[in-house]
Design an enzyme around this catalytic site. Structure first.
Site, PDB file in Angstrom:
ATOM      1  N   LYS A 199      17.017 -14.699 -55.358  1.00 25.84           N
ATOM      2  CA  LYS A 199      17.938 -14.497 -54.238  1.00 25.84           C
ATOM      3  C   LYS A 199      18.922 -15.658 -54.223  1.00 25.84           C
ATOM      4  CE  LYS A 199      18.127 -13.813 -49.232  1.00 25.84           C
ATOM      5  NZ  LYS A 199      17.316 -13.736 -47.993  1.00 25.84           N
ATOM      6  N   LYS A 252      19.059 -10.335 -55.938  1.00 24.94           N
ATOM      7  CA  LYS A 252      19.970 -10.132 -54.811  1.00 24.94           C
ATOM      8  C   LYS A 252      21.040 -11.214 -54.830  1.00 24.94           C
ATOM      9  CE  LYS A 252      20.123  -9.943 -49.750  1.00 24.94           C
ATOM     10  NZ  LYS A 252      19.395 -10.142 -48.491  1.00 24.94           N
TER      11      LYS A 252
END
Length: 327
Positions: A199, A252
């Site tokens: 992330k 992400k």
């Protein structure tokens, strides 16, 4: 054989032939729809994300039922509590907003996957993903190790409510191992962990922070989310999470990190999810509203590219529309 004997255009000559030799396919069953659940009645529009709303528990159930009707695989739940504190205690409260939404959706749509996003940023009054501490240099930062028990406690609360998957998105070191141990000790040995393993501290999250009311009150998240410049580190993060017990890995955002997605899939050979995030969604919506692009064509091409790069699952705010178009 070289040209003219080899003519790759032969395989593109008709729609039926193009479809028959297509290498990558997108199906509604590959998609998860994020839902923002709040304590208020009804629906509240999110200005930066046209078509996306904050939902009461009842409206979240209605959205889940629509997903099931369209063949979408499941939903990812984000909670917006009525009260916040320094620890984010509503994240693990038995009657917390996400726990109530999980139980209600599973009661009404038992076959739909319910994924619980697992983080404290929506529940803390300071907006960070764990409890804060002050370093010897006088800097305020997230206390990694002190946050782990709270994340583990939240995972157990979500699993108790009926979550099919818990998805830690905080990026604390060691959190997958702590969550796995807590779930196992509580008897949830079959509850999978979908780790936000790569992330990035991305500029594409702006609309989400409006939607989830999770903007940090001070500082930013670059001290624990990943530097967008680092690909090797993303693979290392993912393999560490796999070693701690993650069942599914996640990258992400999606589109600026398709190379990372590919590398994580190749290195891990595990199920990999990609999150097509709020900023990516908002840009498509804005360009479509201005008449610059064909929204349907762009969304389906985007989802195909994410799948082609290695994603087995795609979290996307376009999930319902894509499911309709794919029919």
């Amino acid at each position: 054989m070289p040209f003219p004997a080899t003519r790759l255009r032969r395989l593109r000559a008709t729609p039926a032939l193009r479809d028959a030799v297509r290498e990558t396919r997108v199906d509604a069953g590959d998609l998860l729809l994020p839902l923002f659940v709040h304590e208020e009645p009804g629906r509240a529009p999110i200005g930066a994300m046209p078509g996306v709303e904050r939902l009461s528990v009842e409206e979240a159930v209605a959205e889940a039922q629509e997903c099931a009707r369209l063949g979408v695989a499941g939903v990812v739940l984000f909670g917006i509590p009525a009260k916040k504190d320094a620890e984010g205690s509503e994240a693990w409260a038995a009657g917390g907003i996400v726990q109530r939404a999980i139980s209600s959706i599973k009661a009404h749509v038992p076959g739909l996957l319910v994924v619980a996003d697992l983080c404290l940023c929506e529940y803390t009054d300071h907006g960070h993903c764990g409890v804060l501490c002050t370093t010897s240099a006088g800097l305020t930062t997230v206390d990694n190790d002190a946050s782990l028990p709270l994340l583990a406690r939240t995972a157990v609360a979500q699993a108790t409510a009926g979550a099919d998957i818990v998805a830690p998105s905080d990026m604390m070191d060691g959190r997958v191992g702590a969550i796995r141990a807590a779930l196992d000790e509580a008897g949830f040995t079959d509850t999978p962990i979908m780790s936000y393993s790569s992330k990035f501290a991305s500029a594409f999250y702006g609309p989400f922070r409006e939607a989830a009311d999770s903007t940090p009150q001070a500082g930013d998240r670059r001290g624990y989310q990943m530097d967008p410049a680092n690909g090797d580190e993303a693979v290392r993060e993912s393999l560490l999470d796999a070693a701690e017990g993650a069942d599914i890995l996640m990258v992400k955002p999606a589109l600026p990190y398709l190379d990372v997605l590919w590398r994580v899939k190749e290195a891990s050979r595990m199920p990999v999810c990609a999150y097509n995030v709020s900023g990516e969604y908002a840009m498509v919506k804005a360009a479509a509203a201005a008449g610059y692009i064909d929204e349907r064509a762009v969304v389906l091409e985007t989802l195909t590219a994410i799948r082609r790069a290695g994603a087995d699952i795609v979290i996307t705010y376009h999930a319902k529309d894509a499911a309709l178009w794919l029919q």
